[in-house]
Enzyme design. Structure first.
Site, PDB file in Angstrom:
ATOM      1  N   SER A 157      61.709  24.607  73.949  1.00 16.38           N
ATOM      2  CA  SER A 157      61.401  24.491  72.632  1.00 16.38           C
ATOM      3  C   SER A 157      62.564  25.375  71.730  1.00 16.38           C
ATOM      4  O   SER A 157      62.593  26.482  72.222  1.00 16.38           O
ATOM      5  CB  SER A 157      60.035  24.823  72.136  1.00 16.38           C
ATOM      6  OG  SER A 157      59.923  24.965  70.640  1.00 16.38           O
TER       7      SER A 157
ATOM      8  N   TYR B 296      51.591  27.517  73.157  1.00 14.35           N
ATOM      9  CA  TYR B 296      52.779  26.681  73.187  1.00 14.35           C
ATOM     10  C   TYR B 296      54.114  27.291  73.454  1.00 14.35           C
ATOM     11  O   TYR B 296      54.837  27.140  74.398  1.00 14.35           O
ATOM     12  CB  TYR B 296      52.868  25.668  72.370  1.00 14.35           C
ATOM     13  CG  TYR B 296      53.738  24.754  72.265  1.00 14.35           C
ATOM     14  CD1 TYR B 296      53.930  23.574  73.147  1.00 14.35           C
ATOM     15  CD2 TYR B 296      55.173  24.859  71.552  1.00 14.35           C
ATOM     16  CE1 TYR B 296      54.685  22.578  73.334  1.00 14.35           C
ATOM     17  CE2 TYR B 296      56.196  23.928  71.698  1.00 14.35           C
ATOM     18  CZ  TYR B 296      55.827  22.838  72.519  1.00 14.35           C
ATOM     19  OH  TYR B 296      56.899  21.754  72.662  1.00 14.35           O
TER      20      TYR B 296
END
Length: 273
Positions: free
Chosen positions: A137, A150
């Site tokens: 990410s 996350y």
């Protein structure tokens, strides 16, 4: 078009994984698409009956991953591009998350990618090369409230990916951390596990929702051409941010981080290490 390749894509039933699978098939490649539930891939398999193998796989189950990779390699005779895409979202404050939620989240987002890497590398090494794309990410360089776990899983995968790149490049295997921007993948809906909210965090939760906004982001298929080009590069980068806005945002965050380091450099330099 590059020579036809065999792609193994985890989390291929929806979102980015589905978009990558469709793009690879349209480009003439063969694809092993894995997911816990491969039913959404049936229509695509009918369209490409000889080039798409839907393969049920729970990446959190190490034995299931190793068995699945052996089936994938046997089906098409080799593996050329492995895309570690499977993942989900654990949404909530760090204090709110249960042990079960945290472990289940990291079992998929981090350990699942590790198991796939370990299972596929013997095949890539034996054939003298291949590509391993770790989908992380653009936000993995720092933590953010409500999505801390996350980010933690993606940051851990970034670190392991860079170590892996050093370890396997002598075998012709190229590893890239693909740092994705925000795309309309359903991650915050069907792919989300939410914590039980504590009232003490309600004000911050409201602020974060306002910051995220209602924009879902671009469609996943808009990122697929980048992945196809990346997989075809003879000497790919170890990190690649996917998304123009995300690229600019990461540069801005890096500049702010450097300024912060420099502003406290006098304290850092008090220690000799």
């Amino acid at each position: 078009m590059t020579d036809p390749q065999v792609w193994l894509i985890t989390g291929a039933s929806r979102g980015l994984g589905r978009a990558f699978a469709e793009a690879a098939l349209e480009a003439g490649h063969r694809v092993v698409g894995t997911a816990r539930n491969v039913e959404p891939l049936e229509e695509l398999a009918r369209k490409y009956p000889d080039r798409l193998l839907p393969l049920p796989m729970d990446v959190a189950d190490r034995r299931c991953v190793f068995d699945g990779v052996e089936r994938a390699a046997a089906a098409f005779g080799r593996l050329d591009v492995v895309v570690n895409n499977a993942g989900g979202m654990l949404y909530g404050m760090v204090e709110e998350a249960t042990e079960e939620q945290i472990r289940a989240h990291l079992d998929v987002n981090f350990f699942g990618a590790v198991w796939v890497s370990q299972a596929t590398l013997p095949h890539l090494r034996a054939q003298g090369g291949g590509r391993l794309l770790q989908v992380t990410s653009m936000g993995s360089g720092g933590g953010m409230a409500t999505v801390g776990f996350y980010g933690a899983g993606k940051a851990a995968l970034d670190s392991v990916g860079e170590a892996l790149a050093m370890e396997v490049e002598r075998f012709g295997v190229k590893v890239t951390n693909v740092q994705m921007g925000g795309y309309n993948t359903g991650l915050f809906t069907t792919g989300t596990t939410a914590t039980e909210p504590l009232p003490q965090y309600q004000a911050l939760r409201t602020e974060m929702k306002e910051m995220w906004g209602d924009t879902a982001g671009p469609e996943p298929e808009t990122a697929a051409p980048v992945i196809l080009r990346l997989a075809a590069l003879p000497d790919p980068p170890r990190r690649l941010i996917v998304g123009g806005q995300s690229f600019d945002h990461v540069l801005e965050m890096d500049r702010a981080r450097e300024e912060l380091y420099r502003s406290w450099g006098h304290l850092s330099r008090l220690a000799p290490g």
